[in-house]
Scaffold this motif. Structure first.
Motif, PDB file in Angstrom:
ATOM      1  N   ASN A 124       8.492   5.264  -4.107  1.00  0.00           N
ATOM      2  CA  ASN A 124       7.248   4.863  -3.445  1.00  0.00           C
ATOM      3  C   ASN A 124       6.455   6.134  -3.114  1.00  0.00           C
ATOM      4  O   ASN A 124       6.853   7.240  -3.488  1.00  0.00           O
ATOM      5  N   ARG A 125       5.336   5.982  -2.404  1.00  0.00           N
ATOM      6  CA  ARG A 125       4.468   7.133  -2.124  1.00  0.00           C
ATOM      7  C   ARG A 125       5.166   8.203  -1.311  1.00  0.00           C
ATOM      8  O   ARG A 125       4.858   9.392  -1.436  1.00  0.00           O
ATOM      9  N   TRP A 160       8.358   2.553  -8.978  1.00  0.00           N
ATOM     10  CA  TRP A 160       7.990   1.758  -7.808  1.00  0.00           C
ATOM     11  C   TRP A 160       9.028   0.666  -7.578  1.00  0.00           C
ATOM     12  O   TRP A 160       9.259  -0.171  -8.438  1.00  0.00           O
ATOM     13  N   ASP A 174       8.815  -2.835  -2.495  1.00  0.00           N
ATOM     14  CA  ASP A 174       7.510  -2.301  -2.116  1.00  0.00           C
ATOM     15  C   ASP A 174       6.412  -2.668  -3.101  1.00  0.00           C
ATOM     16  O   ASP A 174       5.308  -2.104  -3.042  1.00  0.00           O
ATOM     17  N   ILE A 194       4.330  -5.009  -3.390  1.00  0.00           N
ATOM     18  CA  ILE A 194       3.072  -5.481  -2.826  1.00  0.00           C
ATOM     19  C   ILE A 194       2.170  -4.323  -2.401  1.00  0.00           C
ATOM     20  O   ILE A 194       0.950  -4.475  -2.267  1.00  0.00           O
ATOM     21  N   ASP A 195       2.748  -3.158  -2.217  1.00  0.00           N
ATOM     22  CA  ASP A 195       1.982  -1.986  -1.774  1.00  0.00           C
ATOM     23  C   ASP A 195       1.418  -1.172  -2.930  1.00  0.00           C
ATOM     24  O   ASP A 195       0.612  -0.261  -2.697  1.00  0.00           O
ATOM     25  N   MET A 196       1.836  -1.442  -4.148  1.00  0.00           N
ATOM     26  CA  MET A 196       1.399  -0.614  -5.267  1.00  0.00           C
ATOM     27  C   MET A 196      -0.004  -0.986  -5.715  1.00  0.00           C
ATOM     28  O   MET A 196      -0.337  -2.168  -5.869  1.00  0.00           O
ATOM     29  N   CYS A 197      -0.833   0.029  -5.941  1.00  0.00           N
ATOM     30  CA  CYS A 197      -2.192  -0.190  -6.447  1.00  0.00           C
ATOM     31  C   CYS A 197      -2.339   0.496  -7.809  1.00  0.00           C
ATOM     32  O   CYS A 197      -1.433   1.204  -8.270  1.00  0.00           O
ATOM     33  N   ASP A 257      -1.653   4.181  -7.933  1.00  0.00           N
ATOM     34  CA  ASP A 257      -0.244   4.570  -7.883  1.00  0.00           C
ATOM     35  C   ASP A 257       0.363   4.585  -9.285  1.00  0.00           C
ATOM     36  O   ASP A 257       1.114   5.504  -9.637  1.00  0.00           O
ATOM     37  N   LYS A 299       9.705  -9.073   1.388  1.00  0.00           N
ATOM     38  CA  LYS A 299       8.466  -8.337   1.641  1.00  0.00           C
ATOM     39  C   LYS A 299       7.434  -8.574   0.550  1.00  0.00           C
ATOM     40  O   LYS A 299       6.242  -8.748   0.830  1.00  0.00           O
ATOM     41  N   SER A 300       7.880  -8.554  -0.711  1.00  0.00           N
ATOM     42  CA  SER A 300       6.972  -8.702  -1.845  1.00  0.00           C
ATOM     43  C   SER A 300       7.238 -10.017  -2.572  1.00  0.00           C
ATOM     44  O   SER A 300       8.373 -10.268  -2.987  1.00  0.00           O
TER      45      SER A 300
END
Length: 257
Positions: free
Chosen positions: A39-40, A62, A66, A68-71, A74, A101-102
């Motif tokens: 992740n970031r 990724w 996580d 759902i947080d990836m754009c 990324d 979460k996702s």
């Protein structure tokens, strides 16, 4: 000599003794390690460690939890990082139906996009699978992941699926659970997997092998994993170490490969 093909020295559990942990691994005969950024937060430190140590390499990707947080940015960042000389795989990626979460559809989309990227850059992938085997297989087949292949990381599933993953050009990597007294599935897998498709790992700091179960895992403990697999297969530790190291060298294009 051993290769820990999957560990996370880039997480907070090692913030106080990261260098000492690495030295303990070297002292235990773990000559090469793959630190996985997912992740970031964890990717930059994975690269930093790979740049700092000659025999530490990085995988970048990724994690499904996580997803759902990836754009888009990324994924573009990961693509750029695949050109780094110490990045050897994309991942960990996959599906995780244990945590919520996702959403599953988001996980699948992020999974598919990373497979497409791996095919674009010609790099193997590292697969995380938790309670999602059938869907993992479907996605890998639909996206023709066989073109790049890779690693089924910390395999802890039924041995019946092993031939399917082998047919799709994947190696099987075993970790701490193969040493657990009550774990039958990874023991069955340890015997079944062709020796030229077998890898070892720790997934540190998670899933510490016996007799350290329940404590923080670390790369030095991959020796315990290899010793158990050698015992199960009826071969010497030195032979098991040599073959799994060569397998990692060839797949990830590291060492003397």
């Amino acid at each position: 000599m051993l290769v820990d093909t999957h560990m996370h020295l880039n997480v907070e559990q090692f913030v106080d003794d990261r260098e000492e942990t690495i030295q303990r691994a070297f002292d235990a005969g773990v000559a090469y390690m793959i630190v996985v950024g997912f992740n970031r937060e964890t990717i930059p430190l994975a690269l930093e460690l790979a740049e700092q140590y000659e025999t530490i390499y990085a995988a970048v990707g990724w994690h499904p939890v996580d997803a759902i947080d990836m754009c888009d940015e990324d994924l573009e960042w990961i693509e750029d990082l695949t050109q780094h000389s110490k990045v050897v795989a994309i991942g960990e990626m996959g599906l995780d139906y244990h945590w919520d979460k996702s959403p599953k559809d988001v996980q699948k989309d992020v999974f598919r996009r990373q497979i497409a990227l791996a095919k674009k850059v010609g790099m193997p992938i590292t697969i995380h699978n938790r309670e999602a085997t059938e869907d993992i297989i479907d996605v890998l087949k639909e996206e023709n992941a066989k073109d790049v292949g890779g690693i089924m990381h910390c395999y802890n599933d039924d041995a019946k699926y092993v031939p399917t993953f082998l047919d799709m050009n994947f190696h099987i990597s075993l970790g701490g659970p193969v040493t657990f007294k009550n774990a039958t599935m990874p023991k069955d897998v340890a015997v079944q997997v062709p020796i030229d498709r077998l890898l070892v790992e720790t997934d540190a700091p998670f899933l510490a092998p016996h007799p350290n179960r329940g404590r923080r895992n670390e790369p030095a403990y991959v020796k315990l994993v290899a010793e158990k697999i050698a015992e199960l297969r009826g071969m010497s530790f030195d032979e098991l170490s040599s073959v799994t190291t060569e397998n990692a060298f060839k797949l990830l294009k590291i060492g003397d490969s």
